[in-house]
Enzyme design. Structure first.
Site, PDB file in Angstrom:
ATOM      1  N   LEU A  11       0.836  -1.216   0.000  1.00 11.52           N
ATOM      2  CA  LEU A  11       0.000   0.000   0.000  1.00 11.52           C
ATOM      3  C   LEU A  11       0.866   1.261   0.000  1.00 11.52           C
ATOM      4  O   LEU A  11       0.570   2.241  -0.675  1.00 11.52           O
ATOM      5  CB  LEU A  11      -0.924   0.008   1.227  1.00 11.52           C
ATOM      6  CG  LEU A  11      -2.018  -1.067   1.249  1.00 11.52           C
ATOM      7  CD1 LEU A  11      -2.599  -1.211   2.655  1.00 11.52           C
ATOM      8  CD2 LEU A  11      -3.128  -0.734   0.266  1.00 11.52           C
ATOM      9  N   LYS A  57      -2.982   7.653  10.145  1.00 13.53           N
ATOM     10  CA  LYS A  57      -2.952   8.788   9.199  1.00 13.53           C
ATOM     11  C   LYS A  57      -2.968   8.247   7.776  1.00 13.53           C
ATOM     12  O   LYS A  57      -2.112   7.452   7.404  1.00 13.53           O
ATOM     13  CB  LYS A  57      -1.693   9.627   9.443  1.00 13.53           C
ATOM     14  CG  LYS A  57      -1.428  10.699   8.382  1.00 13.53           C
ATOM     15  CD  LYS A  57      -0.203  11.548   8.699  1.00 13.53           C
ATOM     16  CE  LYS A  57       0.195  12.454   7.546  1.00 13.53           C
ATOM     17  NZ  LYS A  57       1.403  13.255   7.818  1.00 13.53           N
ATOM     18  N   ASP A  96       1.092  13.728   0.091  1.00 15.14           N
ATOM     19  CA  ASP A  96       1.288  14.978   0.829  1.00 15.14           C
ATOM     20  C   ASP A  96       2.212  15.913   0.049  1.00 15.14           C
ATOM     21  O   ASP A  96       3.435  15.768   0.079  1.00 15.14           O
ATOM     22  CB  ASP A  96       1.895  14.653   2.213  1.00 15.14           C
ATOM     23  CG  ASP A  96       2.078  15.916   3.070  1.00 15.14           C
ATOM     24  OD1 ASP A  96       1.571  16.986   2.672  1.00 15.14           O
ATOM     25  OD2 ASP A  96       2.713  15.808   4.140  1.00 15.14           O
ATOM     26  N   LYS A 123       5.939  21.556  -0.233  1.00 16.48           N
ATOM     27  CA  LYS A 123       7.220  20.909   0.077  1.00 16.48           C
ATOM     28  C   LYS A 123       8.220  21.147  -1.056  1.00 16.48           C
ATOM     29  O   LYS A 123       7.798  21.351  -2.196  1.00 16.48           O
ATOM     30  CB  LYS A 123       7.010  19.385   0.205  1.00 16.48           C
ATOM     31  CG  LYS A 123       6.283  18.958   1.454  1.00 16.48           C
ATOM     32  CD  LYS A 123       6.193  17.448   1.540  1.00 16.48           C
ATOM     33  CE  LYS A 123       5.529  17.007   2.833  1.00 16.48           C
ATOM     34  NZ  LYS A 123       6.308  17.303   4.042  1.00 16.48           N
ATOM     35  N   ASP A 158       1.329  22.156   5.725  1.00 17.12           N
ATOM     36  CA  ASP A 158       2.056  20.886   5.636  1.00 17.12           C
ATOM     37  C   ASP A 158       1.947  20.088   6.942  1.00 17.12           C
ATOM     38  O   ASP A 158       2.315  18.915   6.987  1.00 17.12           O
ATOM     39  CB  ASP A 158       3.528  21.163   5.278  1.00 17.12           C
ATOM     40  CG  ASP A 158       4.237  19.924   4.764  1.00 17.12           C
ATOM     41  OD1 ASP A 158       3.546  18.929   4.482  1.00 17.12           O
ATOM     42  OD2 ASP A 158       5.474  19.954   4.648  1.00 17.12           O
ATOM     43  N   GLU A 213      -0.545  18.713   8.161  1.00 17.30           N
ATOM     44  CA  GLU A 213      -1.937  18.291   7.889  1.00 17.30           C
ATOM     45  C   GLU A 213      -2.300  16.995   8.620  1.00 17.30           C
ATOM     46  O   GLU A 213      -3.471  16.755   8.892  1.00 17.30           O
ATOM     47  CB  GLU A 213      -2.151  18.118   6.380  1.00 17.30           C
ATOM     48  CG  GLU A 213      -1.716  16.776   5.775  1.00 17.30           C
ATOM     49  CD  GLU A 213      -0.218  16.471   5.918  1.00 17.30           C
ATOM     50  OE1 GLU A 213       0.562  17.417   6.115  1.00 17.30           O
ATOM     51  OE2 GLU A 213       0.156  15.283   5.858  1.00 17.30           O
ATOM     52  N   ARG A 242      -1.836  15.994  11.668  1.00 14.99           N
ATOM     53  CA  ARG A 242      -2.463  16.201  12.991  1.00 14.99           C
ATOM     54  C   ARG A 242      -3.895  16.704  12.859  1.00 14.99           C
ATOM     55  O   ARG A 242      -4.718  16.487  13.739  1.00 14.99           O
ATOM     56  CB  ARG A 242      -1.588  17.131  13.839  1.00 14.99           C
ATOM     57  CG  ARG A 242      -1.408  18.503  13.299  1.00 14.99           C
ATOM     58  CD  ARG A 242      -0.210  19.214  13.896  1.00 14.99           C
ATOM     59  NE  ARG A 242       1.048  18.775  13.312  1.00 14.99           N
ATOM     60  CZ  ARG A 242       2.246  19.237  13.674  1.00 14.99           C
ATOM     61  NH1 ARG A 242       2.351  20.152  14.621  1.00 14.99           N
ATOM     62  NH2 ARG A 242       3.331  18.792  13.100  1.00 14.99           N
TER      63      ARG A 242
HETATM   64  N1  BES Z   1       4.189  13.836   6.115  1.00 19.90           N
HETATM   65  C1  BES Z   1       5.001  14.825   6.697  1.00 19.90           C
HETATM   66  C2  BES Z   1       6.078  14.264   7.625  1.00 19.90           C
HETATM   67  C3  BES Z   1       7.104  13.355   7.021  1.00 19.90           C
HETATM   68  C4  BES Z   1       8.312  13.849   6.610  1.00 19.90           C
HETATM   69  C5  BES Z   1       6.881  12.007   6.936  1.00 19.90           C
HETATM   70  C6  BES Z   1       9.265  12.994   6.095  1.00 19.90           C
HETATM   71  C7  BES Z   1       7.839  11.161   6.421  1.00 19.90           C
HETATM   72  C8  BES Z   1       9.025  11.643   6.005  1.00 19.90           C
HETATM   73  C9  BES Z   1       4.154  15.803   7.500  1.00 19.90           C
HETATM   74  O1  BES Z   1       2.878  16.011   7.023  1.00 19.90           O
HETATM   75  C10 BES Z   1       4.866  17.113   7.502  1.00 19.90           C
HETATM   76  O2  BES Z   1       5.134  17.612   6.456  1.00 19.90           O
HETATM   77  N2  BES Z   1       5.184  17.617   8.674  1.00 19.90           N
HETATM   78  C11 BES Z   1       5.897  18.839   8.785  1.00 19.90           C
HETATM   79  C12 BES Z   1       5.394  19.555  10.025  1.00 19.90           C
HETATM   80  C13 BES Z   1       5.904  20.967  10.163  1.00 19.90           C
HETATM   81  C14 BES Z   1       5.335  21.833   9.063  1.00 19.90           C
HETATM   82  C15 BES Z   1       5.504  21.497  11.510  1.00 19.90           C
HETATM   83  C16 BES Z   1       7.394  18.533   8.918  1.00 19.90           C
HETATM   84  O3  BES Z   1       7.743  17.539   9.526  1.00 19.90           O
HETATM   85  O4  BES Z   1       8.180  19.281   8.347  1.00 19.90           O
HETATM   86 ZN    ZN Z   2       2.020  14.392   5.973  1.00 17.19          ZN
HETATM   87 ZN    ZN Z   3       2.671  17.475   5.540  1.00 18.99          ZN
END
Ligand code: BES
Ligand code: ZN
Ligand code: ZN
Length: 522
Positions: free
Chosen positions: A202, A282, A287, A294, A364, A366, A368
């Site tokens: 998946l 989640k 994303d 990103k 980003d 998202e 949470r």
């Molecule tokens: N999906 C990402 C986190 C992630 C990063 C998972 C690398 C796997 C590998 C998440 O949604 C995210 O982008 N989080 C941000 C939070 C920040 C904006 C507070 C992050 O970790 O940069």
């Molecule tokens: Zn994410």
């Molecule tokens: Zn994210």
């Protein structure tokens, strides 16, 4: 890899075995042929350099000690994880791979928080099976090395590769235990590993194939093939609206792909009213970061941002296959985090199911948001335990890398169970803090009750994310598993090929097993 392959084994010894002709024949044509994987321990003293397992001993005796002889003359003692192949030694097994198991007395190493004996078996068996697969050997028998469960896991995990979308596929290999009476343990190991492989499948699938809807359908199908004690609800957008899941909807509306709230029930308990374990995952099928977009490099990996949903649903599917006597519910909010004219904008305020308002300062963050609503919903089931899994923060990867899943929990009891489960599976967990220190950083928001990023944005990012989730939890036994660091594998876990890892599915399964056993006792 030291290979005593065609032409590399001294010809004299081959002629002595009288099988040089067979060797040539088998090297040319493997279709339908059988291979054998045997483990060998690292010898303590020089004169006992070769220490076979029970199966190895039996095999060697059946060919009058020729394997021992060849192992001795073909090179130095086999180190842990190294292998050597022999051809034409036995008429039933034209290919024999011998793999180093390391120390015979390896056991739980408390500093490493890992059962090294079990890990050595998984790793060795995986090496052997893969080598035979590379030689296009379709049927493989495996030395159980004294732990059929782990040997089966090593075989099935080691051989997995996502090649659905390629014309050229690796040889399909069937594996079975060699001369062992431990069939039930072997089968359980296969079931655990197939659970993890479902999650890997998946997670690896591209986001244009694996949408919220197709995710739900795959899980529905997988679950229905396990047991009749299953209920699956694939909730649509209108249901999500009725539930007033404003935080989840705010993320989903940035994409043209319809969101799904997947709800699965495995009713394995003999007492139907028994409180369930509720798992939440989640399920961001892609994303992009949304408006807080990103960087382009590596963004493709965000197809696996549904790893939380994949691992919890796969663990429940495995629990159903094992017919465990307890009730488990899985909840997965599934959607994409994309950018369109309706997408969340930094500074927007959304309302979660429990009425709390959230300022979305970074689109980003998202995960949470969608989990907030799913956690609120989880409380409807009078859960004994709530466990959520999420690829939540890059900060988790910075903190622990791929060594362990980070666990944030309000319950020492729950922590002990998760930790114990992870020692058995080798897919480790490590406890992280849920201090008020972090809560303060997400509850000071200019426009709303909460802010979706911490006040000091980067510092302690995994901890502020966990503190945010805690604002939606009232049950006494809750754990948040941040699996961002263990999402993918390069070569850290030797029995997983490069790609999405499906971790920590087996730890979740082992955890469910341990609670079902506790249920039985009380
Ligand atoms: N999906 C990402 C986190 C992630 C990063 C998972 C690398 C796997 C590998 C998440 O949604 C995210 O982008 N989080 C941000 C939070 C920040 C904006 C507070 C992050 O970790 O940069
Ligand atoms: Zn994410
Ligand atoms: Zn994210």
């Amino acid at each position: 890899m030291s290979l005593a392959a065609c032409g590399k084994v001294p010809l004299r010894s081959l002629l002595r075995t009288g099988l040089a002709w067979n060797l040539l024949r088998f090297c040319r044509h493997n279709s339908g042929s059988k291979g054998l994987v045997l483990g060998v321990y690292e010898g303590g003293k020089v004169d006992e350099a070769i220490q076979f397992t029970k199966a190895g001993e039996l095999f060697d005796n059946s060919i009058s000690g020729r394997l021992k002889e060849l192992l001795t003359i073909s090179g130095p003692a086999l180190k842990k994880g190294r292998s050597r192949i022999f051809y034409g030694l036995h008429q039933d097994f034209p290919h024999v791979v011998v793999v180093g198991l390391g120390d015979k007395n390896a056991e739980v190493n408390s500093l490493e928080q890992c059962d090294e004996g079990k890990e050595n078996i998984r790793a060795a068996v995986a090496v052997g099976c893969r080598q035979l697969q590379d030689l296009e050997v379709p049927h493989v028998e495996v030395d159980t090395c004294g732990d059929a469960h782990c040997a089966a896991e090593g075989s099935v995990l080691g051989l997995f590769e996502y090649n659905e979308l390629k014309k050229k596929k690796k040889t399909a290999v069937t594996v079975k235990p060699y001369g062992s009476l431990e069939n039930a343990a072997w089968q359980r190991g296969v079931t655990y590993a197939e659970g993890q492989n479902l999650a890997r499948h998946l997670m690896e699938a591209p986001a244009n194939y694996l949408t919220p809807t197709s995710f739900a359908e795959i899980i529905q199908q997988a679950l229905h093939s396990t047991s009749d004690k299953i209920e699956v609800h694939i909730r649509s957008k209108s249901w999500i609206e009725e539930q007033q899941m404003g935080a989840f909807l705010s993320v989903a509306k940035g994409s043209d792909e319809e969101p799904v709230f997947l709800e699965i029930h495995y009713n394995g308990s003999t007492v139907s009213s028994e409180s369930p374990l509720v798992f939440v995952g989640k399920g961001i099928t892609f994303d992009s970061g949304g408006v807080s977009i990103k960087p382009a490099s590596g963004m493709d990996a965000m197809r696996a941002d549904m790893g939380g949903a994949a691992t919890i649903c796969s663990a429940i599917t495995t629990a159903a296959s094992l017919k465990l006597p307890l009730n488990v519910i899985g909840l997965a909010p599934l959607c994409e985090n994309m950018v369109n004219g309706r997408a969340n904008k930094p500074g927007d305020v959304v309302r979660a199911k429990n009425g709390k308002t959230i300022q979305v300062d970074n689109t980003d963050a998202e995960g949470r948001l969608i989990l907030a609503d799913a956690l609120c919903y989880a409380h409807n089931f009078n859960p004994k335990v709530v466990v959520n899994a999420a690829t939540l923060t890059g900060a988790m990867d910075v903190a622990l890398g791929s060594a362990a899943t980070g666990v944030f929990t309000n319950s020492d009891w729950l922590w002990e169970h998760l930790k114990a489960a992870s020692i058995v599976t080798g897919d480790r967990v490590w406890r992280m803090p849920l201090f008020q220190h972090y809560t303060k950083q997400v509850t000071e928001s200019q426009l709303a009750d909460l802010n979706n990023i911490g006040k000091y944005s980067r510092s302690g990012g995994a901890c502020t994310a966990a503190a945010f989730l805690q604002e939606f939890v009232t049950v006494p036994h809750w754990a948040h598993l941040d699996i961002a660091g263990v999402m993918s594998n390069k070569d850290e876990v030797p029995y997983l090929r490069k790609g999405m890892a499906g971790r920590p599915t087996r730890t979740l399964v082992e955890f469910i097993v341990s609670l079902s056993q506790e249920n039985q006792k009380s």
